[in-house]
Scaffold this active site. Structure first.
Site, PDB file in Angstrom:
ATOM      1  N   PRO A   2      47.046  31.253  47.069  1.00 55.01           N
ATOM      2  CA  PRO A   2      47.344  29.876  47.101  1.00 55.01           C
ATOM      3  C   PRO A   2      46.579  29.163  45.682  1.00 55.01           C
ATOM      4  CG  PRO A   2      45.494  30.394  48.417  1.00 55.01           C
ATOM      5  CD  PRO A   2      46.225  31.476  47.982  1.00 55.01           C
ATOM      6  N   ASN A   3      47.476  28.257  45.273  1.00 56.74           N
ATOM      7  CA  ASN A   3      47.288  27.320  44.122  1.00 56.74           C
ATOM      8  C   ASN A   3      47.399  27.839  42.895  1.00 56.74           C
ATOM      9  OD1 ASN A   3      46.687  24.793  45.798  1.00 56.74           O
ATOM     10  ND2 ASN A   3      44.892  25.851  46.422  1.00 56.74           N
ATOM     11  N   ARG A  10      45.810  23.112  36.616  1.00 59.27           N
ATOM     12  CA  ARG A  10      44.630  22.862  37.772  1.00 59.27           C
ATOM     13  C   ARG A  10      43.158  23.328  37.095  1.00 59.27           C
ATOM     14  NH1 ARG A  10      43.102  27.117  42.126  1.00 59.27           N
ATOM     15  NH2 ARG A  10      41.521  25.810  43.125  1.00 59.27           N
ATOM     16  N   TYR A  15      39.874  27.962  35.117  1.00 58.56           N
ATOM     17  CA  TYR A  15      40.991  28.806  35.101  1.00 58.56           C
ATOM     18  C   TYR A  15      41.447  29.027  33.732  1.00 58.56           C
ATOM     19  CZ  TYR A  15      39.960  28.047  40.047  1.00 58.56           C
ATOM     20  OH  TYR A  15      39.338  27.853  41.169  1.00 58.56           O
ATOM     21  N   ASN A  59      45.071  38.776  43.387  1.00 57.09           N
ATOM     22  CA  ASN A  59      44.242  37.530  43.252  1.00 57.09           C
ATOM     23  C   ASN A  59      44.722  36.772  44.519  1.00 57.09           C
ATOM     24  OD1 ASN A  59      42.775  35.138  42.924  1.00 57.09           O
ATOM     25  ND2 ASN A  59      43.645  35.198  40.493  1.00 57.09           N
ATOM     26  N   ALA A  63      41.527  31.450  47.320  1.00 51.73           N
ATOM     27  CA  ALA A  63      40.630  30.944  48.241  1.00 51.73           C
ATOM     28  C   ALA A  63      40.555  31.832  49.469  1.00 51.73           C
ATOM     29  CB  ALA A  63      40.767  29.598  48.716  1.00 51.73           C
ATOM     30  N   HIS A  84      37.717  34.522  50.413  1.00 54.74           N
ATOM     31  CA  HIS A  84      36.660  34.184  50.942  1.00 54.74           C
ATOM     32  C   HIS A  84      36.685  33.864  52.390  1.00 54.74           C
ATOM     33  CE1 HIS A  84      35.741  33.945  46.775  1.00 54.74           C
ATOM     34  NE2 HIS A  84      36.398  32.742  46.714  1.00 54.74           N
ATOM     35  N   ASP A 135      42.280  43.566  56.483  1.00 49.96           N
ATOM     36  CA  ASP A 135      42.856  44.445  57.495  1.00 49.96           C
ATOM     37  C   ASP A 135      44.100  45.031  56.817  1.00 49.96           C
ATOM     38  OD1 ASP A 135      41.326  44.126  59.421  1.00 49.96           O
ATOM     39  OD2 ASP A 135      42.075  42.923  60.767  1.00 49.96           O
ATOM     40  N   GLU A 187      40.906  44.009  43.141  1.00 49.49           N
ATOM     41  CA  GLU A 187      40.707  42.409  43.576  1.00 49.49           C
ATOM     42  C   GLU A 187      40.683  42.017  41.924  1.00 49.49           C
ATOM     43  OE1 GLU A 187      37.477  39.708  45.790  1.00 49.49           O
ATOM     44  OE2 GLU A 187      37.142  41.799  45.285  1.00 49.49           O
ATOM     45  N   HIS A 196      40.023  38.245  39.710  1.00 49.21           N
ATOM     46  CA  HIS A 196      39.749  36.414  39.827  1.00 49.21           C
ATOM     47  C   HIS A 196      39.533  36.234  38.183  1.00 49.21           C
ATOM     48  CE1 HIS A 196      38.827  36.635  43.983  1.00 49.21           C
ATOM     49  NE2 HIS A 196      38.183  37.573  43.853  1.00 49.21           N
ATOM     50  N   LEU A 197      40.056  35.205  37.981  1.00 50.20           N
ATOM     51  CA  LEU A 197      40.017  34.485  36.474  1.00 50.20           C
ATOM     52  C   LEU A 197      38.623  34.132  36.104  1.00 50.20           C
ATOM     53  CD1 LEU A 197      43.325  32.240  37.013  1.00 50.20           C
ATOM     54  CD2 LEU A 197      42.881  33.907  35.195  1.00 50.20           C
ATOM     55  N   SER A 198      38.174  33.469  37.157  1.00 54.04           N
ATOM     56  CA  SER A 198      36.392  32.985  36.943  1.00 54.04           C
ATOM     57  C   SER A 198      35.707  34.009  37.749  1.00 54.04           C
ATOM     58  CB  SER A 198      36.355  31.631  37.630  1.00 54.04           C
ATOM     59  OG  SER A 198      36.478  31.647  39.171  1.00 54.04           O
ATOM     60  N   ARG A 258      29.740  30.562  40.609  1.00 58.28           N
ATOM     61  CA  ARG A 258      30.348  29.250  41.386  1.00 58.28           C
ATOM     62  C   ARG A 258      29.713  29.065  42.430  1.00 58.28           C
ATOM     63  NH1 ARG A 258      36.598  29.280  40.739  1.00 58.28           N
ATOM     64  NH2 ARG A 258      36.032  27.150  41.332  1.00 58.28           N
ATOM     65  N   ARG A 275      31.889  31.076  47.554  1.00 52.63           N
ATOM     66  CA  ARG A 275      32.471  31.884  46.755  1.00 52.63           C
ATOM     67  C   ARG A 275      31.729  33.244  46.537  1.00 52.63           C
ATOM     68  NH1 ARG A 275      37.057  28.811  45.051  1.00 52.63           N
ATOM     69  NH2 ARG A 275      36.738  26.560  44.627  1.00 52.63           N
TER      70      ARG A 275
END
Length: 145
Positions: free
Chosen positions: A12-13, A20, A25, A77, A80, A83, A90, A101, A103-105, A110, A114
């Site tokens: 998402p996002n 954003r 990001y 990625n 949200a 978390h 599963d 996995e 992540h940009l940040s 944070r 998170r």
């Protein structure tokens, strides 16, 4: 022999990358990241397919699709959903394709919520905090699996 597939799933996002919160990001768009992954993937002998969805079930379906298509690896990625999503945990456990996995940040730098990843216990590894380069680093790691 057909190229091996690395599937890149974005949650998402992430369709809003470049607009954003660029301080967190970065300024690269998802299309920019996809183009860089495709170029590097080709050099490594892999076909790279990039998808994005704001819907948890679509990401679960993407993981199942990776298994059905015999993908070499998945870069995930989950945004949200990282978390919150037991469903993604599963789904990763239900497939044999290794998942990295991404992540940009750096989630640990944070907000406290998170710091917990529901994806990490089933992932082969996690690469985070390097902006758009996190994806390229994850691709390099996936190619070595």
């Amino acid at each position: 022999m057909p190229e091996k597939l690395i599937l890149v799933l974005n949650g998402p996002n992430l369709n809003l990358l470049g607009k954003r919160e660029p301080g967190i990001y970065g300024s690269a768009t998802l299309d920019d990241i996809g183009a860089a992954l495709t170029e590097r993937g080709t050099a490594l002998g892999f076909a790279v397919e990039v998808r994005q969805s704001n819907h948890e079930g679509d990401l679960v379906d993407g993981l199942h699709d990776a298994q059905a298509r015999g993908a070499h690896a998945v870069l995930l990625n989950a945004g949200a959903y990282t978390h919150t999503s037991v469903a993604l945990l599963d789904a990763i456990r239900a497939i044999e394709v290794p998942v990295i996995e991404v992540h940009l940040s750096n989630p640990h730098a944070r907000e406290a919520f998170r710091h917990t990843s529901w994806v990490a216990p089933a992932a082969k590894g996690t690469i985070a905090g390097f902006g758009a380069d996190s994806y390229l680093l994850a691709l390099e790691a996936a190619a070595r699996l």
